[in-house]
Design an enzyme around this catalytic site. Structure first.
Site, PDB file in Angstrom:
ATOM      1  N   SER A  15       0.810  -1.217   0.000  1.00  0.00           N
ATOM      2  CA  SER A  15       0.000   0.000   0.000  1.00  0.00           C
ATOM      3  C   SER A  15       0.843   1.267   0.000  1.00  0.00           C
ATOM      4  CB  SER A  15      -0.936   0.018   1.216  1.00  0.00           C
ATOM      5  OG  SER A  15      -0.188   0.013   2.424  1.00  0.00           O
ATOM      6  N   GLY A  16       2.149   1.148   0.238  1.00  0.00           N
ATOM      7  CA  GLY A  16       3.022   2.317   0.246  1.00  0.00           C
ATOM      8  C   GLY A  16       3.465   2.700  -1.150  1.00  0.00           C
ATOM      9  N   TYR A  17       4.240   3.792  -1.221  1.00  0.00           N
ATOM     10  CA  TYR A  17       4.729   4.248  -2.514  1.00  0.00           C
ATOM     11  C   TYR A  17       5.582   3.181  -3.201  1.00  0.00           C
ATOM     12  CZ  TYR A  17       3.407   9.210  -2.017  1.00  0.00           C
ATOM     13  OH  TYR A  17       2.730  10.397  -1.917  1.00  0.00           O
ATOM     14  N   ALA A  18       6.560   2.630  -2.487  1.00  0.00           N
ATOM     15  CA  ALA A  18       7.491   1.677  -3.100  1.00  0.00           C
ATOM     16  C   ALA A  18       6.774   0.400  -3.527  1.00  0.00           C
ATOM     17  CB  ALA A  18       8.622   1.351  -2.125  1.00  0.00           C
ATOM     18  N   CYS A 152      17.158   5.687  -3.119  1.00  0.00           N
ATOM     19  CA  CYS A 152      16.912   6.558  -4.269  1.00  0.00           C
ATOM     20  C   CYS A 152      17.902   7.725  -4.343  1.00  0.00           C
ATOM     21  CB  CYS A 152      15.471   7.059  -4.257  1.00  0.00           C
ATOM     22  SG  CYS A 152      14.944   7.848  -2.725  1.00  0.00           S
ATOM     23  N   ASN A 316      12.471   8.750  -8.477  1.00  0.00           N
ATOM     24  CA  ASN A 316      12.917   8.010  -7.289  1.00  0.00           C
ATOM     25  C   ASN A 316      12.124   6.735  -7.045  1.00  0.00           C
ATOM     26  OD1 ASN A 316      10.929  10.263  -6.533  1.00  0.00           O
ATOM     27  ND2 ASN A 316      10.761   8.884  -4.781  1.00  0.00           N
TER      28      ASN A 316
END
Length: 349
Positions: A15-18, A152, A316
């Site tokens: 659920s996170g960005y990464a 990143c 990133n």
């Protein structure tokens, strides 16, 4: 190709960005079949509840980590420190483990302790992991089953500096690098950003000194020149633009700097040298790299002083996280290195 011909993938912390970015790329990858995604907070919800760009693309629903089942590839997109403490659990579920956090990037436990302020939870496992920077570790990545993806900001710094340090072009002065980073690289989660959109509209120095990614640069860059990093958060969500100030010895010219990059990166599929004498696209621009796995590198030289200003731009979340994870996995599995990463970006953007 049927799903049975592809490697099954479970993304822990999707659920996170990464994790969300790895999911986006993996869903379109011809050799991968994402079978599980976890989120403690969003368990039971469809993935498009958190990642609306995936509406209609995937029918997956988040599940609890406790419900995780075996898969060919386990991708760990957890907060720093979480993966290392549970690594035995994950190793029992998958042959290949990819960690998107910082838990296994640093090989030296003392260096880890210095920059992360604590002892590593599993120091005996550190040497088994390959640092997931394909440009530097392509040979080590072949056949790898433990991939620790590079940070990143570290990626933007290392890729900009590596050729000049490797070939001895830089003189022994302090190197000062500043990264203009989007909020997704400055510690904000996808949920935090959606709940606090005002955080996306500020320009602030969030890490003047002591950035943790300095540990990766120390580990990966040849030579031991003093290196200083500063990170500045920008109003954008994606992207990093890093500038680094270096000095070359007397007698060196722009041609020598060009030559260093061509010699080291001449065959790299995702490194582009951006340096033209006219027009509005003379230097790297992270806005043009949104969604791509490219690192654009440029430079400008002051011939009178020998100072060279290096510029590197990446997305990133792709070249800095999920993209080089896919690139590393492609190498590890013997697939074409660019598979699933061909998106060329958008212009105008």
């Amino acid at each position: 190709m049927s799903t049975t011909d592809r490697l099954s993938v479970a993304i822990v912390g999707a659920s996170g960005y990464a994790g969300g970015e790895f999911l986006r790329l993996a869903l379109a990858h011809p050799h991968l079949n994402v079978t599980q995604v976890t989120s403690e907070r969003n368990a039971g919800s469809p993935v498009h509840f958190v990642h609306p760009n995936l509406r209609g693309v995937s029918n997956l629903k988040f599940r609890k980590m406790a419900e995780l089942e075996a898969a060919d590839v386990i991708v760990l997109a957890l907060p720093h420190g979480s993966a290392a403490k549970r690594i035995e659990q994950f190793e029992a579920l998958g042959r290949t483990i990819i960690d998107l956090s910082a838990d296994f990037r640093i090989k030296d436990p003392e260096l880890y302790r210095k920059y992360y302020g604590e002892d590593h939870p599993a120091p005996e496992r550190l040497q088994a992991w390959v640092y997931g920077n394909p440009e530097l570790h392509r040979e080590q990545l072949k056949g790898a089953t433990r991939i620790a993806c590079a940070g990143c900001f570290a990626t933007s710094v290392i890729l900009a500096l590596y050729p000049l340090l490797e070939l001895g072009v830089i003189s022994g002065k302090d190197i000062v690098a500043t990264g203009l980073v989007g909020s997704s690289a400055a510690g904000a989660s996808a949920t935090e950003a959606s709940h606090h959109p005002e955080r996306e509209g500020s320009l602030r120095v969030y890490k003047p000194v002591g950035h943790r990614h300095l540990a990766e640069a120390i580990q990966e860059l040849p030579g031991r020149f003093p290196l200083h990093l500063t990170a500045i958060s920008t109003p954008r969500v994606r992207g990093i633009l890093t500038t680094a100030h270096v000095w070359v010895p007397d007698g060196y010219s722009e041609r020598d700097v060009w030559g260093a990059y061509r010699e080291v990166y001449g065959q790299e599929p995702f490194i582009r040298i951006v340096k033209v004498n006219k027009g509005i696209h003379r230097y790297p621009d992270p806005k043009l790299l949104d969604g791509t796995n490219y690192c654009d590198i440029g430079f400008e030289m002051d011939q009178e002083t020998g100072r060279v200003v290096l510029m590197s731009a990446i997305d990133n979340l792709v070249k800095g996280t999920a993209g080089h994870a896919i690139q590393s996995l492609n190498i590890a599995q013997g697939w074409r290195e660019t598979t699933g990463l061909e998106f060329a970006g958008l212009h105008p953007a």
